[in-house]
Design an enzyme around this catalytic site. Structure first.
Site, PDB file in Angstrom:
ATOM      1  N   GLU A   1       8.628   0.346  11.863  1.00 48.39           N
ATOM      2  CA  GLU A   1       9.985   1.296  11.792  1.00 48.39           C
ATOM      3  C   GLU A   1       9.437   2.602  11.698  1.00 48.39           C
ATOM      4  O   GLU A   1       8.439   3.015  10.905  1.00 48.39           O
ATOM      5  CB  GLU A   1      10.715   1.145  10.475  1.00 48.39           C
ATOM      6  CG  GLU A   1      12.100   1.656  10.550  1.00 48.39           C
ATOM      7  CD  GLU A   1      12.066   3.207  10.093  1.00 48.39           C
ATOM      8  OE1 GLU A   1      12.078   3.877  10.998  1.00 48.39           O
ATOM      9  OE2 GLU A   1      11.751   3.453   8.924  1.00 48.39           O
TER      10      GLU A   1
ATOM     11  N   GLU B   1       9.809  14.811  16.688  1.00 50.58           N
ATOM     12  CA  GLU B   1      10.305  14.794  15.399  1.00 50.58           C
ATOM     13  C   GLU B   1       9.546  15.710  14.533  1.00 50.58           C
ATOM     14  O   GLU B   1       8.381  15.778  13.945  1.00 50.58           O
ATOM     15  CB  GLU B   1       9.894  13.328  14.870  1.00 50.58           C
ATOM     16  CG  GLU B   1      10.552  13.176  13.412  1.00 50.58           C
ATOM     17  CD  GLU B   1      10.215  11.561  12.855  1.00 50.58           C
ATOM     18  OE1 GLU B   1      11.255  11.055  12.399  1.00 50.58           O
ATOM     19  OE2 GLU B   1       9.150  11.201  13.105  1.00 50.58           O
TER      20      GLU B   1
ATOM     21  N   CYS C   1      13.183   9.695   8.618  1.00 55.50           N
ATOM     22  CA  CYS C   1      13.120   9.237  10.046  1.00 55.50           C
ATOM     23  C   CYS C   1      14.694   9.078  10.709  1.00 55.50           C
ATOM     24  O   CYS C   1      14.737   9.370  11.974  1.00 55.50           O
ATOM     25  CB  CYS C   1      12.582   7.834  10.016  1.00 55.50           C
ATOM     26  SG  CYS C   1      13.407   6.346   8.984  1.00 55.50           S
TER      27      CYS C   1
ATOM     28  N   LYS D   1       0.790  -1.285   0.191  1.00 54.18           N
ATOM     29  CA  LYS D   1       0.005   0.020  -0.172  1.00 54.18           C
ATOM     30  C   LYS D   1       0.743   1.173  -0.040  1.00 54.18           C
ATOM     31  O   LYS D   1       1.488   1.616   1.043  1.00 54.18           O
ATOM     32  CB  LYS D   1      -0.904   0.140   1.135  1.00 54.18           C
ATOM     33  CG  LYS D   1      -1.966   1.207   1.213  1.00 54.18           C
ATOM     34  CD  LYS D   1      -2.476   1.512   2.522  1.00 54.18           C
ATOM     35  CE  LYS D   1      -1.799   2.506   3.243  1.00 54.18           C
ATOM     36  NZ  LYS D   1      -1.590   4.081   2.602  1.00 54.18           N
TER      37      LYS D   1
END
Length: 483
Positions: free
Chosen positions: A250, A383, A284, A176
């Site tokens: 992750e 983040e 990331c 996806k």
């Protein structure tokens, strides 16, 4: 404009169940550059059914390691032939600078695929062990049908971190792609078709979050592999827990680059900046906390500001562009919220802090350096996912390690020093899944993943293959020997 009107399901391009579509908007021009059908639950049902049939009845799980490796090698070759097309498409749909797209988005993907093709040939898929009552055959069997959900920031590479080990193990996959970067996913479907993988081994259905959740909970799925935000990861983990479904996550990061007192700034800072601002800061593993020794703090700040100010902001397809636009207006608003929070909480804007001049269109944010940052500030703890660096002073090495570990994340990090042995000592003390001494790399041979809220499980290396394997023990009667 790149327009697709079908999904790659069961080895064919099939019509969607309704007319819903994703308009892909260029982050630099704000114009529509592509359109891809939006998968609904019925399309997911079709994709899972195709993957299920391919796993339960098809040749792929029963193929030899050499056959799987050969098919993976063909796929790698086709992607390499289309490297420039893939790179330009990814830069166009999500804003990655073209130089990064070539190497970090596409070439890195084929390198991961090549690694797993080699590992497929080398792995001992069955072994015989001596038991108390007789021999035992230990088999490495594929886990089954995999739901692979990938983000928009590095769509092809992250797809390959899941697809390559799944293919190596003999699994089938429903992939996806994210709504913001679905065109490269469709191109991957074309490459898979050209590589001649059996029907249903890989099925690709771009969809929104709600349909993605439907995929995660689908009864035909055996394992979920997800890369994305920690908040979404928590939700997926809970859903997989309810179904006792295997899962790899992750997730986010807030990594630190530790500059030891002996660091050579002329050598280290260009690399530190590249890692901190890679992919427009939308990575990331970006190391956006720069930990500088207090006695050299002003020297570090001055050198960092000087070098970041030289970063070229521009069209992501420009060969000299270092910083392109953020993926969407929403993402820019999010980053601007963090810029405001940093100023409100007392950090100093040494460079940037707003929108660059001369860009009337596109979702650009200036490369920004915050100084006088305390690690408790929002910009040091959350983040940001934009081109924003925070320079944090520390006292001694123990203090640097404490600050590096003072985070709910633990994904990546680095240390920069003239003494690699001292750097290795620091690495052993920082609780993060991947750490670098005077460099940055995700090595295909080594596991990648996070401590703490940065995820569950590992990708890359033999450990990444193990995530797609079930171990079966077959106990045999005494005296048995292989014929």
């Amino acid at each position: 404009m790149l327009t697709y009107d079908s999904f790659f399901i069961g080895g064919e391009w099939v019509a969607p169940s309704d007319t819903s579509a994703f308009d892909v908007i260029s982050p630099s021009s704000e114009e529509i550059v592509g359109r891809v059908p939006e998968a609904q639950k019925a399309d997911v049902d079709a994709a899972v059914a195709a993957a299920r049939k391919a796993f339960d009845e098809g040749p792929w799980p029963r193929s030899t390691p050499e056959e799987r490796a050969d098919a993976m090698a063909r796929l790698s070759g086709i992607i390499n032939e289309k490297l420039e097309d893939f790179a330009r498409t990814i830069s166009t749909e999500m804003g990655s600078p073209i130089q990064f797209s070539r190497f970090g988005q596409v070439l890195a993907a084929t390198m991961a695929l090549d690694f797993y093709a080699g590992l497929t040939r080398e792995t001992q898929w069955e072994e015989t062990r001596a038991g108390l009552l007789g021999p035992t055959v230990v088999r490495r069997a594929p886990v089954g049908v995999v739901a692979a959900i990938v983000p928009w920031n590095v769509p092809l590479y992250v797809s390959m971190l899941k697809l390559a080990p799944a293919l190596a193990a003999g699994c089938t996959v429903v992939l996806k792609p994210a709504p913001a970067s679905p065109i490269s996913g469709q191109m991957l479907g074309e490459a898979i078709e050209a590589a001649g993988l059996p029907a249903g081994v890989v099925n690709i259905v771009p969809a929104d979050r709600a349909v993605g959740e439907y995929l995660v909970t689908h009864p035909g799925i055996d394992k979920v592999s997800f890369t994305g935000s920690t908040a979404a990861g928590r939700r997926i983990a809970s859903l997989c827990g309810e179904n006792l479904r295997r899962v790899t996550l992750e997730l986010g990061g807030k990594s630190a680059a530790v500059l030891l007192p002996d660091v050579d700034l002329a050598t280290a800072l260009p690399q530190v900046i590249n890692v901190g601002l890679m992919n427009n800061g939308q990575a990331c593993v970006a190391q956006t906390r720069i930990l500088a020794p207090r006695e050299r703090y002003r020297e570090v700040v001055d050198a960092l500001v000087d070098q970041v100010s030289a970063q070229v902001v521009g069209d992501p397809l420009g060969e000299d562009t270092h910083i392109g636009p953020l993926v969407s207006a929403t993402q820019r608003e999010r980053v601007e919220g963090y810029l405001a929070a940093g100023k409100k909480e007392g950090a100093t804007v040494a460079l940037g802090g707003g929108r660059p001049k001369g860009f009337d269109r596109g979702w650009y944010v200036e490369p920004t350096v915050f100084t006088d940052v305390d690690n408790s500030m929002t910009i040091a703890q959350e983040e940001i996912f934009g081109p924003v660096l925070s320079v944090i002073p520390y006292g001694d090495v123990d203090d640097a390690v404490k600050i590096a570990n003072d985070s709910r994340y633990g994904l990546s990090g680095s240390v920069w020093t003239e003494d690699p042995d001292a750097g290795l000592d620091v690495a052993r003390r920082v609780r993060t899944g991947t750490f670098n001494v005077n460099t940055f790399m995700l090595e295909n041979c080594a596991p990648f993943g996070g401590f703490k809220e940065s995820g569950l499980g590992r990708e890359l290396g033999p450990e990444g293959l193990a995530a797609y394997i079930e171990y079966q023990s077959v106990n045999l009667p005494s005296g048995w020997s292989a014929k």
